[in-house]
Design an enzyme around this catalytic site. Sequence first.
Site, PDB file in Angstrom:
ATOM      1  N   GLU A 157       0.804  -1.239   0.000  1.00  0.00           N
ATOM      2  CA  GLU A 157       0.000   0.000   0.000  1.00  0.00           C
ATOM      3  C   GLU A 157       0.835   1.287   0.000  1.00  0.00           C
ATOM      4  O   GLU A 157       0.696   2.129   0.890  1.00  0.00           O
ATOM      5  CB  GLU A 157      -0.951   0.001   1.206  1.00  0.00           C
ATOM      6  CG  GLU A 157      -1.832  -1.227   1.273  1.00  0.00           C
ATOM      7  CD  GLU A 157      -2.600  -1.359   2.589  1.00  0.00           C
ATOM      8  OE1 GLU A 157      -2.495  -0.461   3.440  1.00  0.00           O
ATOM      9  OE2 GLU A 157      -3.283  -2.378   2.761  1.00  0.00           O
TER      10      GLU A 157
ATOM     11  N   GLU B 177      -6.159 -10.838  -0.529  1.00  0.00           N
ATOM     12  CA  GLU B 177      -6.919 -10.571   0.706  1.00  0.00           C
ATOM     13  C   GLU B 177      -8.413 -10.494   0.414  1.00  0.00           C
ATOM     14  O   GLU B 177      -9.128  -9.650   0.964  1.00  0.00           O
ATOM     15  CB  GLU B 177      -6.445  -9.250   1.331  1.00  0.00           C
ATOM     16  CG  GLU B 177      -4.968  -9.204   1.631  1.00  0.00           C
ATOM     17  CD  GLU B 177      -4.525  -7.913   2.324  1.00  0.00           C
ATOM     18  OE1 GLU B 177      -5.365  -7.177   2.858  1.00  0.00           O
ATOM     19  OE2 GLU B 177      -3.310  -7.647   2.316  1.00  0.00           O
TER      20      GLU B 177
HETATM   21  O1  G3I Z   1      -2.499 -10.529  18.803  1.00  0.00           O
HETATM   22  C1  G3I Z   1      -2.982  -9.512  19.684  1.00  0.00           C
HETATM   23  C2  G3I Z   1      -3.736 -10.118  20.816  1.00  0.00           C
HETATM   24  O2  G3I Z   1      -2.885 -10.952  21.564  1.00  0.00           O
HETATM   25  C3  G3I Z   1      -4.331  -8.996  21.671  1.00  0.00           C
HETATM   26  O3  G3I Z   1      -5.148  -9.577  22.659  1.00  0.00           O
HETATM   27  C4  G3I Z   1      -5.187  -8.064  20.810  1.00  0.00           C
HETATM   28  C5  G3I Z   1      -5.692  -6.861  21.602  1.00  0.00           C
HETATM   29  O4  G3I Z   1      -6.021  -5.780  20.757  1.00  0.00           O
HETATM   30  O5  G3I Z   1      -4.387  -7.570  19.743  1.00  0.00           O
HETATM   31  C6  G3I Z   1      -3.917  -8.607  18.902  1.00  0.00           C
HETATM   32  O6  G3I Z   1      -3.239  -8.057  17.816  1.00  0.00           O
HETATM   33  C7  G3I Z   1      -4.074  -7.553  16.783  1.00  0.00           C
HETATM   34  C8  G3I Z   1      -3.786  -8.328  15.513  1.00  0.00           C
HETATM   35  O7  G3I Z   1      -4.511  -7.761  14.425  1.00  0.00           O
HETATM   36  C9  G3I Z   1      -4.087  -9.817  15.599  1.00  0.00           C
HETATM   37  O8  G3I Z   1      -5.458 -10.060  15.632  1.00  0.00           O
HETATM   38  C10 G3I Z   1      -3.718  -6.094  16.576  1.00  0.00           C
HETATM   39  O9  G3I Z   1      -4.103  -5.348  17.715  1.00  0.00           O
HETATM   40  C11 G3I Z   1      -4.427  -5.536  15.355  1.00  0.00           C
HETATM   41  O10 G3I Z   1      -3.962  -4.233  15.079  1.00  0.00           O
HETATM   42  C12 G3I Z   1      -4.139  -6.415  14.160  1.00  0.00           C
HETATM   43  O11 G3I Z   1      -4.925  -5.937  13.064  1.00  0.00           O
HETATM   44  C13 G3I Z   1      -4.579  -6.422  11.785  1.00  0.00           C
HETATM   45  C14 G3I Z   1      -4.230  -5.237  10.882  1.00  0.00           C
HETATM   46  O12 G3I Z   1      -4.029  -5.673   9.546  1.00  0.00           O
HETATM   47  C15 G3I Z   1      -2.936  -4.570  11.330  1.00  0.00           C
HETATM   48  O13 G3I Z   1      -1.858  -5.493  11.260  1.00  0.00           O
HETATM   49  C16 G3I Z   1      -5.793  -7.153  11.240  1.00  0.00           C
HETATM   50  O14 G3I Z   1      -5.979  -8.358  11.990  1.00  0.00           O
HETATM   51  C17 G3I Z   1      -5.559  -7.527   9.782  1.00  0.00           C
HETATM   52  O15 G3I Z   1      -6.758  -8.039   9.225  1.00  0.00           O
HETATM   53  C18 G3I Z   1      -5.157  -6.291   8.982  1.00  0.00           C
HETATM   54  O16 G3I Z   1      -4.844  -6.733   7.677  1.00  0.00           O
HETATM   55  C19 G3I Z   1      -4.597  -5.719   6.689  1.00  0.00           C
HETATM   56  C20 G3I Z   1      -3.527  -6.252   5.747  1.00  0.00           C
HETATM   57  O17 G3I Z   1      -2.376  -6.582   6.473  1.00  0.00           O
HETATM   58  C21 G3I Z   1      -3.215  -5.249   4.652  1.00  0.00           C
HETATM   59  N1  G3I Z   1      -4.417  -4.876   3.928  1.00  0.00           N
HETATM   60  C22 G3I Z   1      -5.516  -4.375   4.752  1.00  0.00           C
HETATM   61  C23 G3I Z   1      -5.846  -5.381   5.861  1.00  0.00           C
HETATM   62  C24 G3I Z   1      -6.971  -4.860   6.731  1.00  0.00           C
HETATM   63  O18 G3I Z   1      -6.569  -3.714   7.440  1.00  0.00           O
END
Ligand code: G3I
Length: 322
Positions: free
Chosen positions: A114, A227
Amino acid sequence: MGTAVNTDYLPEKKYEALAAQQYNLVTAEHSCKMAPLQPEQGKFNFTGCDEIRDFALTKVKGAFRGHNLCWWQNYPAWVQSLTPMEKRQALINHINEVGKHYGSDAFAWDVVNEAISDDSNETMRRSVWYPDVKDYIDVAFTTARKAFPAEVKLFYNEYVYQQTSKQLHRLKAERMYDLVRGMMDRKVPIDGVGLQMHIFYDFDDAVWLKAFMERFDALGLEVHFTELDVSFKEGPDGKTPGKIVPFDAQRQARIYADLMKVCLEVNACKNFETWGFTDKYTWMGTNARPLPFDSDYQPKAAVGAMLKVLTNGQDLQETTVV
Ligand code: G3I
């Protein structure tokens, strides 16, 4: 045929079993990004990413896809306080260490995710990397080419280009093509383009999409759907952001099937991957019902429709579920 998998949910037996049973390609939804991998400068924590790699290679007995090496989100906080020269070096170090640890475990990596702006007035997204490291895309890909074995494919991954009725999408599609074309002209090593495909219930641009993918094919690149999800809510630039709309299983099935057809018809399309598989766990929210399996892990109409395409139009028995 792949899915994103999240370490938070793997302990749930049904989640783990369905992913292992239905897919042969896995990407970490979160664990392989820079923030979780290098929480402190120079101190790497590969635990979560290793868990997904091991799940992909040993439980699923399939392929592991790396996501991602450089993004404007999910970088560790310490990057923010670096000088531009230090950021460049930090990016190089990160990619080198990830390359050293994973080698050819992943068949492909999203090297940069991105990078293009959503603002019509500027092409490149302003971020922790840009404009501080003006040539960060070239730096990232050039470093990755040396850090990973030659067979590992290097991808540029992007979103919001697929809806021709929206001006921003049309603009981003051209910017994306120009960016990749420019990289190739400069002899920056790149093997393919990741099309995220976070789309919505009103998607009807499969014909355009096919032609778009063929333009990358003509450049000799691979194209991956990385995705995919099909949400029943208003899109980010719809009138009421996030508003849930009534679910229509057949409409969703048609969209998934059309995209499967497109992928099979375009020579460059080598990867068909959804961003999760169950509506129980999706970044879009369960109520948007974007994924092929419902929140009880039962197959939705989309599953049968994709199988029908994969088997040349034959109707199949409902897929076995755990
Ligand atoms: O793993 C921890 C967990 O232990 C904790 O309890 C929890 C509390 O908030 O956080 C967890 O981590 C989260 C992680 O996802 C795992 O579920 C993070 O806070 C959260 O920020 C993270 O979000 C991910 C996001 O990218 C940022 O990395 C989303 O799952 C994921 O779907 C999203 O994916 C992105 C792609 O990489 C790029 N394209 C867009 C897409 C959607 O935003």
